[in-house]
Design a protein around this motif. Structure first.
Motif, mmCIF file in Angstrom:
data_model
loop_
_atom_site.group_PDB
_atom_site.id
_atom_site.type_symbol
_atom_site.label_atom_id
_atom_site.label_comp_id
_atom_site.label_asym_id
_atom_site.label_seq_id
_atom_site.Cartn_x
_atom_site.Cartn_y
_atom_site.Cartn_z
ATOM 1 N N CYS A 3 -25.675 21.600 13.427
ATOM 2 C CA CYS A 3 -26.747 20.752 13.951
ATOM 3 C C CYS A 3 -28.043 20.928 13.168
ATOM 4 O O CYS A 3 -29.120 21.141 13.738
ATOM 5 C CB CYS A 3 -26.976 21.041 15.430
ATOM 6 S SG CYS A 3 -25.521 20.723 16.448
ATOM 7 N N ALA B 46 -22.044 18.973 20.532
ATOM 8 C CA ALA B 46 -22.767 19.595 19.427
ATOM 9 C C ALA B 46 -22.360 21.055 19.319
ATOM 10 O O ALA B 46 -22.344 21.775 20.317
ATOM 11 C CB ALA B 46 -24.269 19.483 19.652
ATOM 12 N N VAL B 47 -22.026 21.496 18.101
ATOM 13 C CA VAL B 47 -21.566 22.863 17.882
ATOM 14 C C VAL B 47 -22.467 23.526 16.837
ATOM 15 O O VAL B 47 -22.673 22.986 15.745
ATOM 16 C CB VAL B 47 -20.105 22.893 17.395
ATOM 17 C CG1 VAL B 47 -19.639 24.335 17.204
ATOM 18 C CG2 VAL B 47 -19.194 22.151 18.366
ATOM 19 N N ASP B 48 -22.997 24.695 17.160
ATOM 20 C CA ASP B 48 -23.833 25.439 16.210
ATOM 21 C C ASP B 48 -23.910 26.879 16.685
ATOM 22 O O ASP B 48 -23.492 27.212 17.805
ATOM 23 C CB ASP B 48 -25.232 24.819 16.139
ATOM 24 C CG ASP B 48 -25.935 25.144 14.823
ATOM 25 O OD1 ASP B 48 -26.009 24.267 13.946
ATOM 26 O OD2 ASP B 48 -26.421 26.288 14.661
ATOM 27 N N ASP C 216 -29.000 28.515 19.332
ATOM 28 C CA ASP C 216 -29.293 27.842 20.591
ATOM 29 C C ASP C 216 -30.477 26.883 20.475
ATOM 30 O O ASP C 216 -30.537 25.872 21.176
ATOM 31 C CB ASP C 216 -29.579 28.870 21.692
ATOM 32 C CG ASP C 216 -28.311 29.535 22.210
ATOM 33 O OD1 ASP C 216 -27.245 28.896 22.146
ATOM 34 O OD2 ASP C 216 -28.393 30.698 22.660
ATOM 35 N N LYS D 10 -31.190 24.975 17.940
ATOM 36 C CA LYS D 10 -30.672 23.721 17.388
ATOM 37 C C LYS D 10 -29.856 22.963 18.434
ATOM 38 O O LYS D 10 -29.881 21.724 18.465
ATOM 39 C CB LYS D 10 -29.830 24.007 16.148
ATOM 40 C CG LYS D 10 -30.638 24.514 14.955
ATOM 41 C CD LYS D 10 -29.775 24.683 13.736
ATOM 42 C CE LYS D 10 -30.608 25.135 12.541
ATOM 43 N NZ LYS D 10 -29.775 25.288 11.314
ATOM 44 N N LEU D 11 -29.150 23.692 19.257
ATOM 45 C CA LEU D 11 -28.375 23.031 20.307
ATOM 46 C C LEU D 11 -29.288 22.358 21.325
ATOM 47 O O LEU D 11 -28.982 21.269 21.824
ATOM 48 C CB LEU D 11 -27.459 24.046 20.989
ATOM 49 C CG LEU D 11 -26.339 24.614 20.095
ATOM 50 C CD1 LEU D 11 -25.584 25.713 20.819
ATOM 51 C CD2 LEU D 11 -25.380 23.511 19.646
ATOM 52 N N ALA E 53 -30.369 19.211 19.770
ATOM 53 C CA ALA E 53 -29.268 18.244 19.737
ATOM 54 C C ALA E 53 -29.185 17.466 21.042
ATOM 55 O O ALA E 53 -28.866 16.269 21.042
ATOM 56 C CB ALA E 53 -27.946 18.959 19.460
ATOM 57 N N ARG E 54 -29.472 18.118 22.152
ATOM 58 C CA ARG E 54 -29.435 17.419 23.448
ATOM 59 C C ARG E 54 -30.491 16.326 23.519
ATOM 60 O O ARG E 54 -30.269 15.276 24.119
ATOM 61 C CB ARG E 54 -29.619 18.414 24.584
ATOM 62 C CG ARG E 54 -28.352 19.215 24.900
ATOM 63 C CD ARG E 54 -28.486 19.947 26.210
ATOM 64 N NE ARG E 54 -27.261 20.647 26.579
ATOM 65 C CZ ARG E 54 -26.245 20.096 27.252
ATOM 66 N NH1 ARG E 54 -26.329 18.818 27.620
ATOM 67 N NH2 ARG E 54 -25.172 20.795 27.551
ATOM 68 N N THR F 58 -22.916 21.116 24.568
ATOM 69 C CA THR F 58 -23.196 21.989 23.431
ATOM 70 C C THR F 58 -22.288 23.201 23.485
ATOM 71 O O THR F 58 -21.906 23.675 24.562
ATOM 72 C CB THR F 58 -24.667 22.448 23.418
ATOM 73 O OG1 THR F 58 -24.965 23.139 24.632
ATOM 74 C CG2 THR F 58 -25.608 21.262 23.264
ATOM 75 N N ASN G 139 -22.025 27.044 21.573
ATOM 76 C CA ASN G 139 -22.491 28.061 20.644
ATOM 77 C C ASN G 139 -21.257 28.719 20.035
ATOM 78 O O ASN G 139 -20.535 29.455 20.706
ATOM 79 C CB ASN G 139 -23.354 29.101 21.360
ATOM 80 C CG ASN G 139 -23.993 30.096 20.395
ATOM 81 O OD1 ASN G 139 -23.330 30.600 19.493
ATOM 82 N ND2 ASN G 139 -25.280 30.367 20.578
#
Length: 285
Positions: free
Chosen positions: A189, A210-212, A215, A217-218, A221-222, A229, A231
């Motif tokens: 992300c 969303a995968v990263d 946290d 960046k997650l 992403a939302r 999401t 992690n």
């Protein structure tokens, strides 16, 4: 008349970059000189420095940019001096098979400026990154690489559209063919991944995962449309995606991979190559 400006040069493989004086020639037919106002830093520039793209050193780095057209060459009608533009490295030809089919993101004959920017003093020709070379005060490009936008937009924001945003949105909408009600997973992300999330959201995807490992960046992403999401530092992303989508078949998470039919697709942002649409798998509904 030719102009001398400063630019960031990668002189050789893995050599330190340096600021040099470069010569910008007058634009030839179909070309434009652009005064650069902002240019993003993209991982692709590091690939150029490392010799991962080609060995056509020295490179004039930078490509994710926006600026103002200063002058144009013969035959240029789409842009004029004073226009605020994004510099895009997919200057499509409009005549190849892909363009004629209405799929310019697959253009077989993208073009760049024919005239060469050079190092002052030596006259050595420079290879502009992705045909742009925007880590400079001014640059010479094909006029087709200039896309007019609202001058009220911040150059630092507009420039991102020239690479990361079009790569991510293109992955979702063009290559991935994400449609209403689809499930999509985006792994990574950063700038491109966030744009892929936004593209999937624009396309009407019902579930966007969303995968990263970060946290922060997650959370971002939302705000761009991610509905779930994961992690991946704390969870197995493949198992998490399978659980969220209800997938029963094995799932691959390689760079150009796919998720099982019919529950969704796995889109994995890549750093290179990255045309205006890239590493999403073929449509599966």
């Amino acid at each position: 008349m030719a102009q001398e400006v400063r630019g960031v040069i990668a002189p050789g493989k893995d050599e330190p970059v340096r600021i040099e004086t470069i010569v910008i020639p007058d634009p030839g037919p179909g070309e434009a000189v652009v005064r650069v106002q902002a240019c993003g830093v993209c991982h692709t520039d590091l690939h150029y420095k490392q010799g991962g793209i080609s060995d056509d050193f020295p490179f004039l780095l930078g490509h994710e940019a926006a600026g103002v057209v200063e002058s144009v060459g013969e035959g240029v009608t789409d842009v004029a001096p004073g226009d605020f533009v994004i510099l895009n490295w997919r200057a499509v030809c409009g005549n190849c098979r892909a363009c004629l089919r209405g799929r310019p993101w697959y253009c077989f004959n993208t073009h760049n400026a024919a005239r060469k920017m050079t190092l002052a003093g030596t006259g050595q020709e420079l290879s502009p990154a992705l045909g742009i070379g925007a880590f400079a005060e001014k640059t010479l490009v094909a006029a087709g690489q200039c896309t007019k936008v609202d001058p009220a937009v911040s150059p630092a924001v507009a420039g991102l559209l020239g690479c990361g945003v079009m790569a991510g949105i293109g992955a979702a909408i063009n290559t991935g063919d994400v449609g209403r009600g689809d499930s999509v997973a985006v792994i990574g992300c950063g700038g491109v991944g966030d744009a892929a999330i936004a593209g999937a959201n624009l396309a009407g995807a019902a579930r966007i995962i969303a995968v990263d490992i970060d946290d922060r960046k997650l959370e971002k992403a939302r705000t761009l449309g991610a509905t779930h999401t994961v992690n991946s530092k704390e969870n197995d992303p493949v198992e998490a995606i399978r659980e969220l989508t209800g997938a029963s078949a094995p799932m691959s998470s390689s760079r150009r991979s796919a998720a099982p039919r019919p529950t969704g697709r796995l889109s994995t942002p890549a750093t290179w190559p990255a045309p205006s649409s890239w590493s999403a798998c073929p449509p599966r509904r």
